[in-house]
Write an enzyme that holds these catalytic residues in place. Structure first.
Site, PDB file in Angstrom:
ATOM      1  N   GLY A 257       0.815  -1.214   0.000  1.00  0.00           N
ATOM      2  CA  GLY A 257       0.000   0.000   0.000  1.00  0.00           C
ATOM      3  C   GLY A 257       0.844   1.257   0.000  1.00  0.00           C
ATOM      4  O   GLY A 257       0.509   2.253  -0.663  1.00  0.00           O
ATOM      5  N   ASP A 258       1.963   1.230   0.722  1.00  0.00           N
ATOM      6  CA  ASP A 258       2.883   2.378   0.724  1.00  0.00           C
ATOM      7  C   ASP A 258       3.517   2.551  -0.646  1.00  0.00           C
ATOM      8  O   ASP A 258       3.646   3.670  -1.150  1.00  0.00           O
ATOM      9  CB  ASP A 258       3.968   2.172   1.779  1.00  0.00           C
ATOM     10  CG  ASP A 258       3.396   2.004   3.171  1.00  0.00           C
ATOM     11  OD1 ASP A 258       2.802   2.961   3.687  1.00  0.00           O
ATOM     12  OD2 ASP A 258       3.526   0.905   3.737  1.00  0.00           O
ATOM     13  N   ARG A 259       3.915   1.418  -1.257  1.00  0.00           N
ATOM     14  CA  ARG A 259       4.501   1.483  -2.594  1.00  0.00           C
ATOM     15  C   ARG A 259       3.504   2.086  -3.593  1.00  0.00           C
ATOM     16  O   ARG A 259       3.871   2.910  -4.438  1.00  0.00           O
ATOM     17  CB  ARG A 259       4.917   0.079  -3.024  1.00  0.00           C
ATOM     18  CG  ARG A 259       5.442  -0.097  -4.432  1.00  0.00           C
ATOM     19  CD  ARG A 259       6.796   0.543  -4.634  1.00  0.00           C
ATOM     20  NE  ARG A 259       6.689   1.933  -5.075  1.00  0.00           N
ATOM     21  CZ  ARG A 259       7.723   2.740  -5.252  1.00  0.00           C
ATOM     22  NH1 ARG A 259       8.949   2.307  -5.014  1.00  0.00           N
ATOM     23  NH2 ARG A 259       7.551   3.974  -5.657  1.00  0.00           N
TER      24      ARG A 259
END
Length: 471
Positions: A257-259
């Site tokens: 999700g951060d990526r």
């Protein structure tokens, strides 16, 4: 050309992975005994997002509550390798997330510390930073940053340059953000919390309807609901677009999700529209999972190298270790695969049955041109790789330069090297590499009448007569 300036505002965590082997259970309970082989610590939450953005070449500033304790100091040291850190006051001890892992799988997760609520916020400093940024990424991990009135007041005037990655325990985005990126569960919960139903006809509404409804409820310019291995649904204006993942991605999804959020934010800052940004984010998040997720961060080259795997890909040695951890033999094959045809598919499917994982070593465009002539390849390497990854029998694709894959094979060290066609194995340069590390070479027959060269020749002379009846 100046670097893209991104300010990451959010909650930081310290991620610890305790890795080891399990070969027995405790005598007093049905619980595995882990023999520890290593403990790795790295920034999580907004800290991971900052490192990802720095790895993509951006000029990064992290604004986050950071505790004045040993873990907080370790977090700061690790992030400052690649980004500027503007610490806010932090309530309680550093929030930590410890995963106990064996064989690429998480056995248990332990969360500690916090709450992590901001205690001091230099509003003027934050305002100056976000005003000067090309894009602002809000990385909400439920610690309280998004509920802070001062921070919300400073983010609201620049909402059109804000990407908001929400959390179930956080506050909704400020009105008018450029893009919000909840996952399906977060989006459904947010709709319910907003007093709107997440139901469709006879059951739960699909992600596309949830995306459209939540975009309206939150007042975002665009909203992308991420749906794990499927892809993402983008609600932008009055329409919803679906961005599918480019093939299967088996691996650790932690950090995906951060990526996704970082890739979308940087793409928007560099001039992409919402649809293009989300498509790129899906590709990058898929690559991140395929490369091993946050666990692969611990094996990046050099202590000061901020770039994690996921975009440029992991090393061949790390790829081999990851696939072998699933069990079964590692099988590899290679070729140009310029126009994928039935012969290719039959060979790949058969090759996959020889072991637990199949890696395709794909000739680069320059390599194909040298082997096949100036008019080839018909498709660029990125397109050829995407088609191959869409096959269920292919676990990974690696592009190599040069006339043969011997150098790549020396690093990948497969158990089986498969070639299709009528080869004399004694003439294969890669045979000695494979057999040198204890592997074997297996030949598979081609399907008669199937070749890219023949297909291209037929396309130049018109359709085959036996296909005219199908018109």
């Amino acid at each position: 050309m100046s670097r893209t300036r991104i300010v990451v505002v959010g909650d930081v965590l310290l991620d610890r992975d305790v890795e080891g082997t399990v070969d027995r259970v405790t005598p007093d309970a049905p619980a595995p005994v882990l023999d520890v082989t290593g403990v790795h610590a790295s920034p999580g939450g907004a800290g991971l997002a900052a490192l990802l953005a720095a790895g993509d070449g951006a000029d990064v500033t992290l604004v986050a509550p950071i505790a004045n304790d040993p873990d907080g100091r370790l977090l700061t040291e690790q992030v400052e390798v690649a980004a500027q850190v503007v610490p806010l006051g932090h309530a309680g001890r550093t929030r930590t997330k410890m995963r106990v892992r064996s064989g690429g799988h998480t056995l248990v997760r332990l969360d500690d510390g916090g709450p992590g609520t901001p205690t001091t916020v230099p509003g003027d400093v934050v305002a100056e930073l976000v005003d000067a940024a090309d894009v602002v990424l809000v990385s909400d991990y439920g610690g309280g940053v998004t509920r802070d009135a001062e921070l919300r007041a400073r983010l609201t005037p620049v909402a059109g340059r804000v990407v908001w990655d929400p959390h179930p325990r956080g506050a909704p985005p400020v009105p008018g953000v450029r893009l919000a990126t909840p996952n399906v569960a977060e989006a459904r919960a947010a709709l319910e919390a907003h007093g709107r139903h997440a139901d469709g006809c006879g059951g739960p509404a699909g992600p596309e309807r949830v995306a459209a409804r939540l975009r309206s409820a939150w007042g975002c310019a665009a909203l992308a609901v991420t749906a794990g291995a499927a892809g993402a649904y983008l609600a932008d204006g009055g329409q919803v677009r679906f961005a599918p993942t480019p093939g299967r991605a088996d691996g650790d999804p932690c950090g995906a999700g951060d990526r996704f959020a970082v890739s979308a934010a940087l793409a928007l800052a560099r001039g992409a529209g919402a649809a293009e940004a989300v498509e790129q984010a899906v590709v990058d998040a898929t690559g991140w999972v395929r490369a091993g997720g946050t666990a692969a961060l611990h094996h990046r080259p050099g202590p000061g190298t901020p770039r994690p795997p996921g975009r440029a890909g992991e090393s061949l040695e790390a790829l081999a270790a990851r696939l072998r951890a699933r069990g079964g033999r590692l099988v590899a094959t290679g070729g140009c695969f310029d126009l994928l045809h039935a012969g290719h598919v039959a060979m790949l499917q058969t090759a996959r049955t020889l072991g637990g994982s199949l890696v395709v070593l794909l000739n680069s465009d320059a390599s194909v041109r040298a082997l096949k002539g100036p008019d080839r390849p018909v498709q660029h390497a990125a397109d050829r790789a995407r088609v191959l990854r869409a096959l269920g029998c292919v676990d990974e694709v690696v592009v190599f330069d040069g006339p043969d894959p011997a150098a790549a094979l020396a690093r990948l060290r497969p158990d089986v090297w498969v070639k299709g066609g009528d080869y004399d194995t004694s003439a294969l340069p890669e045979r000695f590499v494979v057999e040198g590390h204890g592997g074997s070479v297996v030949l598979l027959p081609y399907v008669p009448g199937q070749s890219t060269t023949a297909i291209l020749a037929r396309s130049a002379t018109g359709p085959r007569p036996d296909l005219e009846v199908l018109r």
